[in-house]
Design a protein around this motif. Sequence first.
Motif, PDB file in Angstrom:
ATOM      1  N   GLU A 185       0.839  -1.202   0.000  1.00 47.70           N
ATOM      2  CA  GLU A 185       0.000   0.000   0.000  1.00 47.70           C
ATOM      3  C   GLU A 185       0.875   1.253   0.000  1.00 47.70           C
ATOM      4  O   GLU A 185       1.509   1.595   1.002  1.00 47.70           O
ATOM      5  CB  GLU A 185      -0.934  -0.011   1.217  1.00 47.70           C
ATOM      6  N   GLU A 186       0.851   1.950  -1.135  1.00 49.81           N
ATOM      7  CA  GLU A 186       1.713   3.116  -1.310  1.00 49.81           C
ATOM      8  C   GLU A 186       1.389   4.222  -0.318  1.00 49.81           C
ATOM      9  O   GLU A 186       2.286   4.882   0.212  1.00 49.81           O
ATOM     10  CB  GLU A 186       1.593   3.634  -2.749  1.00 49.81           C
ATOM     11  N   ASN A 221      12.636  -3.621  -2.538  1.00 46.41           N
ATOM     12  CA  ASN A 221      13.065  -3.294  -3.900  1.00 46.41           C
ATOM     13  C   ASN A 221      11.871  -3.567  -4.811  1.00 46.41           C
ATOM     14  O   ASN A 221      11.428  -4.714  -4.877  1.00 46.41           O
ATOM     15  CB  ASN A 221      14.252  -4.160  -4.308  1.00 46.41           C
ATOM     16  N   PRO A 222      11.305  -2.538  -5.461  1.00 45.49           N
ATOM     17  CA  PRO A 222      11.840  -1.194  -5.691  1.00 45.49           C
ATOM     18  C   PRO A 222      11.380  -0.137  -4.692  1.00 45.49           C
ATOM     19  O   PRO A 222      11.689   1.038  -4.853  1.00 45.49           O
ATOM     20  CB  PRO A 222      11.242  -0.861  -7.060  1.00 45.49           C
ATOM     21  N   THR A 223      10.631  -0.524  -3.669  1.00 53.11           N
ATOM     22  CA  THR A 223       9.854   0.444  -2.885  1.00 53.11           C
ATOM     23  C   THR A 223      10.601   1.063  -1.716  1.00 53.11           C
ATOM     24  O   THR A 223      10.166   2.077  -1.178  1.00 53.11           O
ATOM     25  CB  THR A 223       8.573  -0.231  -2.387  1.00 53.11           C
ATOM     26  N   GLY A 224      11.693   0.449  -1.244  1.00 57.13           N
ATOM     27  CA  GLY A 224      12.553   1.093  -0.260  1.00 57.13           C
ATOM     28  C   GLY A 224      12.050   1.117   1.169  1.00 57.13           C
ATOM     29  O   GLY A 224      12.635   1.787   2.006  1.00 57.13           O
ATOM     30  N   GLN A 225      10.967   0.376   1.472  1.00 56.68           N
ATOM     31  CA  GLN A 225      10.461   0.394   2.846  1.00 56.68           C
ATOM     32  C   GLN A 225      11.198  -0.616   3.716  1.00 56.68           C
ATOM     33  O   GLN A 225      11.752  -1.599   3.222  1.00 56.68           O
ATOM     34  CB  GLN A 225       8.949   0.107   2.880  1.00 56.68           C
ATOM     35  N   CYS A 226      11.207  -0.380   5.033  1.00 58.87           N
ATOM     36  CA  CYS A 226      11.795  -1.308   5.992  1.00 58.87           C
ATOM     37  C   CYS A 226      10.678  -1.891   6.854  1.00 58.87           C
ATOM     38  O   CYS A 226       9.846  -1.140   7.385  1.00 58.87           O
ATOM     39  CB  CYS A 226      12.806  -0.594   6.890  1.00 58.87           C
ATOM     40  N   LEU A 227      10.655  -3.201   6.984  1.00 58.87           N
ATOM     41  CA  LEU A 227       9.608  -3.856   7.766  1.00 58.87           C
ATOM     42  C   LEU A 227       9.945  -3.807   9.249  1.00 58.87           C
ATOM     43  O   LEU A 227      11.086  -4.033   9.653  1.00 58.87           O
ATOM     44  CB  LEU A 227       9.444  -5.306   7.320  1.00 58.87           C
ATOM     45  N   GLN A 368      17.605  11.346   0.523  1.00 61.14           N
ATOM     46  CA  GLN A 368      16.806  12.529   0.853  1.00 61.14           C
ATOM     47  C   GLN A 368      16.764  13.518  -0.303  1.00 61.14           C
ATOM     48  O   GLN A 368      15.699  14.081  -0.622  1.00 61.14           O
ATOM     49  CB  GLN A 368      17.373  13.209   2.091  1.00 61.14           C
ATOM     50  N   ILE A 369      17.919  13.732  -0.954  1.00 57.39           N
ATOM     51  CA  ILE A 369      17.959  14.657  -2.102  1.00 57.39           C
ATOM     52  C   ILE A 369      16.990  14.192  -3.185  1.00 57.39           C
ATOM     53  O   ILE A 369      16.236  14.988  -3.760  1.00 57.39           O
ATOM     54  CB  ILE A 369      19.399  14.745  -2.671  1.00 57.39           C
ATOM     55  N   MET A 370      17.006  12.884  -3.473  1.00 61.06           N
ATOM     56  CA  MET A 370      16.162  12.372  -4.547  1.00 61.06           C
ATOM     57  C   MET A 370      14.691  12.428  -4.171  1.00 61.06           C
ATOM     58  O   MET A 370      13.848  12.833  -4.992  1.00 61.06           O
ATOM     59  CB  MET A 370      16.586  10.944  -4.890  1.00 61.06           C
ATOM     60  N   PHE A 384       9.689   8.437   1.031  1.00 59.73           N
ATOM     61  CA  PHE A 384      11.114   8.461   1.357  1.00 59.73           C
ATOM     62  C   PHE A 384      11.704   7.057   1.266  1.00 59.73           C
ATOM     63  O   PHE A 384      11.077   6.073   1.662  1.00 59.73           O
ATOM     64  CB  PHE A 384      11.333   9.014   2.769  1.00 59.73           C
ATOM     65  N   THR A 385      12.910   6.966   0.729  1.00 57.97           N
ATOM     66  CA  THR A 385      13.631   5.691   0.630  1.00 57.97           C
ATOM     67  C   THR A 385      14.202   5.361   2.000  1.00 57.97           C
ATOM     68  O   THR A 385      15.259   5.867   2.387  1.00 57.97           O
ATOM     69  CB  THR A 385      14.748   5.791  -0.415  1.00 57.97           C
ATOM     70  N   GLU A 386      13.499   4.491   2.751  1.00 55.82           N
ATOM     71  CA  GLU A 386      13.956   4.125   4.088  1.00 55.82           C
ATOM     72  C   GLU A 386      15.175   3.204   4.047  1.00 55.82           C
ATOM     73  O   GLU A 386      15.980   3.180   4.974  1.00 55.82           O
ATOM     74  CB  GLU A 386      12.836   3.417   4.844  1.00 55.82           C
ATOM     75  N   GLY A 387      15.260   2.415   2.982  1.00 59.26           N
ATOM     76  CA  GLY A 387      16.352   1.463   2.851  1.00 59.26           C
ATOM     77  C   GLY A 387      16.515   1.052   1.402  1.00 59.26           C
ATOM     78  O   GLY A 387      15.808   1.539   0.513  1.00 59.26           O
ATOM     79  N   ALA A 388      17.447   0.137   1.146  1.00 59.69           N
ATOM     80  CA  ALA A 388      17.786  -0.359  -0.198  1.00 59.69           C
ATOM     81  C   ALA A 388      18.473   0.736  -1.014  1.00 59.69           C
ATOM     82  O   ALA A 388      19.161   1.592  -0.458  1.00 59.69           O
ATOM     83  CB  ALA A 388      16.587  -0.957  -0.909  1.00 59.69           C
ATOM     84  N   MET A 389      18.259   0.768  -2.345  1.00 62.76           N
ATOM     85  CA  MET A 389      19.047   1.652  -3.211  1.00 62.76           C
ATOM     86  C   MET A 389      18.201   2.392  -4.238  1.00 62.76           C
ATOM     87  O   MET A 389      18.735   2.857  -5.238  1.00 62.76           O
ATOM     88  CB  MET A 389      20.091   0.821  -3.981  1.00 62.76           C
ATOM     89  N   TYR A 390      16.885   2.524  -3.985  1.00 62.79           N
ATOM     90  CA  TYR A 390      16.018   2.991  -5.066  1.00 62.79           C
ATOM     91  C   TYR A 390      14.989   4.007  -4.588  1.00 62.79           C
ATOM     92  O   TYR A 390      14.555   3.976  -3.438  1.00 62.79           O
ATOM     93  CB  TYR A 390      15.264   1.795  -5.692  1.00 62.79           C
ATOM     94  N   SER A 391      14.601   4.891  -5.506  1.00 67.52           N
ATOM     95  CA  SER A 391      13.390   5.692  -5.362  1.00 67.52           C
ATOM     96  C   SER A 391      12.365   5.148  -6.339  1.00 67.52           C
ATOM     97  O   SER A 391      12.707   4.708  -7.445  1.00 67.52           O
ATOM     98  CB  SER A 391      13.669   7.166  -5.676  1.00 67.52           C
ATOM     99  N   PHE A 392      11.093   5.206  -5.925  1.00 66.78           N
ATOM    100  CA  PHE A 392      10.023   4.656  -6.763  1.00 66.78           C
ATOM    101  C   PHE A 392       8.864   5.660  -6.797  1.00 66.78           C
ATOM    102  O   PHE A 392       7.801   5.431  -6.222  1.00 66.78           O
ATOM    103  CB  PHE A 392       9.564   3.308  -6.190  1.00 66.78           C
ATOM    104  N   PRO A 393       9.092   6.807  -7.457  1.00 66.63           N
ATOM    105  CA  PRO A 393       8.055   7.844  -7.471  1.00 66.63           C
ATOM    106  C   PRO A 393       6.860   7.460  -8.336  1.00 66.63           C
ATOM    107  O   PRO A 393       7.008   6.798  -9.372  1.00 66.63           O
ATOM    108  CB  PRO A 393       8.789   9.045  -8.063  1.00 66.63           C
ATOM    109  N   GLN A 394       5.692   7.910  -7.888  1.00 69.37           N
ATOM    110  CA  GLN A 394       4.493   7.780  -8.715  1.00 69.37           C
ATOM    111  C   GLN A 394       4.418   8.980  -9.655  1.00 69.37           C
ATOM    112  O   GLN A 394       4.572  10.128  -9.222  1.00 69.37           O
ATOM    113  CB  GLN A 394       3.229   7.729  -7.856  1.00 69.37           C
ATOM    114  N   ILE A 395       4.193   8.710 -10.926  1.00 76.47           N
ATOM    115  CA  ILE A 395       4.043   9.752 -11.938  1.00 76.47           C
ATOM    116  C   ILE A 395       2.557   9.806 -12.308  1.00 76.47           C
ATOM    117  O   ILE A 395       2.025   8.854 -12.880  1.00 76.47           O
ATOM    118  CB  ILE A 395       4.890   9.469 -13.196  1.00 76.47           C
TER     119      ILE A 395
END
Length: 481
Positions: A185-186, A221-227, A368-370, A384-395
């Motif tokens: 859930e985004e 990945n790709p969502t960057g959340q931490c459980l 944070q910059i991204m 916000f990318t809490e972890g991993a290596m990716y941003s996954f913005p909604q367009i």
Amino acid sequence: MSAKPLDYENLNENVKKCQYAVRGELYLRASELQKEGKKIIFTNVGNPHALGQKPLTFPRQVVALCQAPFLLDDPNVGLIFPADAIAKAKHYLSLTSGGLGAYSDSRGIPGVRKEVAEFIERRDGYPSDPELIFLTDGASKGVAQILNAVIRTESDGILVPVPQYPLYSATISLLGGTLVPYYLEETANWGLDTDDLQQSVAKARSQGITVRAMVIINPGNPTGQCLSEANLKSVLQFCYSQNLVLLADEVYQQNIYQDERPFISSRKVLMDMSQPISKELQLVSFHTVSKGYWGECGQRGAYFEMTNIPPKSVEEIYKVASIALSPNVPGQIFLGLMVNPPKPGDISYEQFARESQGIIESLRRRAQIMTDGFNSCRNVVCNFTEGAMYSFPQIRLPPKAIEAAKRAGKVPDVLYCLKLLEATGISTVPGSGFGQKEGVFHLRTTILPAEEDMPAIMDSFKKFNDEFMDQYEDHQGYSRM
């Protein structure tokens, strides 16, 4: 002349069904443009060294000595290499059956597996058995080995988070299984709801699918959340109640960019739970040298650990691993160094700590910059990318852009990403390659470009996005989620 076995129409249908968006249409177009002389920023794949991250010094010194052991006999070796690197190289060479050019056991070098087990015990507070740890050529190979053991027919289903890393959809297709999606859930920072899991399983079973395993990717990945620990506990309880094996993809466990939810392994949460679940739930966990502050993707060093898997099943998995004879030995040495790095007091400790901390702190700033950059753009919203290596913005694509994509025979976010590539040289992956809810569009980009280049990259993205929206928007605008 009759059709030949490797003519396209005669290929295995599972091969043709297999899709891997990370190296798909966008990547191929980016490669073409690069050959034509255009500067391309490949943010499509989590490949840190390709985007300028410097290798950690100590592991490279150790592996260099292992690769060229004659250097150890040179009387001047101590003038070039620190004493602890020399000692460590001798240690790893003593564990091999003939240096890095010799096959190892098909499960990996026993001494390195012992070091992995000791790392897991330090991390989780519970003993680990080296006999239940297999070293592999990257975590992807390990995932494929386990899915190969789990999937029997096309009626066997694997619960996979959506959006998901396409390794899972591609491998499940290749092995002839069925992917059973559960949606993150985004609006809840890509949270996981066990009620949704229950609905996904019920729907699959109503279609004759036997759900046999569940995948979690933590950090995502790709969502960057931490459980959180509570999330993991509910997942484990769900898997136990549904008789599922849990596949815990934990390759980004070093990549944490916030303090509220530090990484905690699925295995630790399971071991903390009472019996019978702690002794019965089947769990396979994956880790690698490719991510974290190591970023050694090309070395292909990884492991998986099996918990509560019956000995006869472990023997069968070993038998299949033996077909490949041996995981690559240099990758195994890198893995040993990752789980047993320099310690306080060692000659190389201060440099190792300085390099590794510097990489993680920079990644935290880049995340944070991204995030801030995407959220400053029109019709773009990004957690916000809490972890991993990716941003996954909604367009939030305007209707006219969606119509233009349909006319061009493209998925809408593919069209957006192609236009972004052509205009800026930024190579991303469309969200449709990872799965997403109907009518919602994303892209995935790594946060790996050099920190000093980030502002210019985000300015370039913002300029493109403004021009794209000007072209396709009817100027009524779109509200944020």
